[in-house]
Design an enzyme around this catalytic site. Structure first.
Site, mmCIF file in Angstrom:
data_model
loop_
_atom_site.group_PDB
_atom_site.id
_atom_site.type_symbol
_atom_site.label_atom_id
_atom_site.label_comp_id
_atom_site.label_asym_id
_atom_site.label_seq_id
_atom_site.Cartn_x
_atom_site.Cartn_y
_atom_site.Cartn_z
ATOM 1 N N VAL A 52 51.397 43.574 39.663
ATOM 2 C CA VAL A 52 49.930 44.866 40.200
ATOM 3 C C VAL A 52 50.414 45.653 40.705
ATOM 4 C CG1 VAL A 52 48.674 42.359 41.603
ATOM 5 C CG2 VAL A 52 50.682 43.015 43.184
ATOM 6 N N TYR A 53 51.551 45.899 40.308
ATOM 7 C CA TYR A 53 52.096 47.330 41.057
ATOM 8 C C TYR A 53 51.463 48.276 40.294
ATOM 9 C CZ TYR A 53 56.342 45.439 43.814
ATOM 10 O OH TYR A 53 57.676 44.442 44.869
#
Length: 327
Positions: A52-53
């Protein structure tokens, strides 16, 4: 850079890790390239990321840089899965979601395996044994070499770690747990760290510099170019700008002056050498910030300084966290 074993496993990692939380968002390709080259050049191996970064951009950027700049075999790539952009369900620890996310991570990273695959957070809506089975499948299929967890409370970590040890040779031992830990956040010392030490699970501290506050840059106000002044991250920094944090930062600055060091160096050395800690994850935004963090390699804090910092930052431990016989 010194290498340490990750928990009770054969995997060795550098005792400082490089974080990529802001890659693909605040950190562009050139700065990311400079960071990775400097980290690798200093003997760093552990690079931490997550699916998700940057909405996946951090993994993609890391994969592009590995292909061009740094040999894949020289790095220990750690990624995570389980966080989802859903207001109604922040975490999805189902076997289907996790394994699908792992395949997507491998594609973005441009590799056929990750060295460490971690469940990003505990999912109360999925049976824990189902979540952990995804780790077993990832390791037995060769898509991950080792497995860990992140943001599990003490009882959750103890349950997960014990479950995995209950069937040796069938289930994958947990190598690590990633949790926030610094002079400004010592909550893991109550239950998480004792459980990790007992089970042989290595701690990878995130935000070891107190979300940047322990560098001392907020002592005279909020710098315009800091995370505390940014629209997206100001709320992330705000909890550590209170009076209690100010006292800790002041004590840290005094200790740093006495050692002819910087507050950053002292704060990072303190957490790096705590019992159970394997490698703090440093989220530098540019090569200059990373160089400041890597300079801590030669610093070991005197016992007197450690004790003074322990005292000023000590969390309140009462029943049942403290030995009842001492109360």
């Amino acid at each position: 850079m010194e290498q340490r074993h990750l928990g009770r496993t054969g995997l060795r990692v550098s005792r400082i890790g490089l974080g990529t939380l802001t890659w693909g968002r605040d950190v562009g390709e050139q700065d990311a390239a400079d960071l990775l080259k400097a980290f690798w050049g200093a003997g760093g191996t552990l690079v931490d990321t997550a699916d998700v970064y940057g909405g996946g951009e951090a993994e993609y950027l890391l994969g592009q840089l590995m292909e061009r700049l740094v040999p894949r075999r020289d790095l220990v790539i750690a990624t995570k899965a389980g966080s989802v952009p859903d207001r109604d369900r922040r975490f999805d620890g189902s076997r289907g979601h996790l394994l699908h996310a792992l395949d997507a991570s491998l594609e973005r990273l441009g590799t056929d395996y990750v060295d460490l695959w971690q469940v990003h957070a505990f999912d109360r809506e999925t049976p824990l044994e189902e979540t952990l089975q995804a780790l077993d499948i990832a390791v037995t299929s060769g898509r991950a070499r080792y497995a860990g967890i992140s943001n599990f409370s003490g009882w959750q970590l103890a349950k997960a770690g014990t479950w995995q040890l209950a069937a040796p040779g069938t289930r994958t031992r947990l190598a690590s747990t990633q949790m926030e830990y610094s002079l400004l956040q010592r909550g893991v010392e109550r239950e998480v760290l004792p459980a990790a030490l007992d089970l042989g699970i290595g701690l990878l501290p995130s935000s070891p510099l107190g979300r940047g506050v322990l560098t001392g840059k907020y002592r005279q106000g909020t710098p315009a170019d800091s995370r505390g002044a940014s629209e997206g991250l100001s709320a992330f920094v705000a909890p550590y700008l209170d009076e209690a944090a100010s006292r800790i930062v002041d004590a840290l600055a005094i200790a740093a002056d006495g050692l002819a060091a910087t507050p950053l160096q002292v704060a990072l050395a303190w957490v790096r050498d705590r019992p159970g800690v394997v490698a703090p994850i440093v989220g530098a935004r540019n090569a200059h910030q990373l160089a400041a963090a890597l300079s801590v390699e030669a610093l070991s804090l005197p016992d007197e300084i450690c004790q003074a910092l322990d005292d000023v930052s000590a969390p309140v431990h009462r029943y049942p966290d403290q030995d009842w016989s001492t109360l």
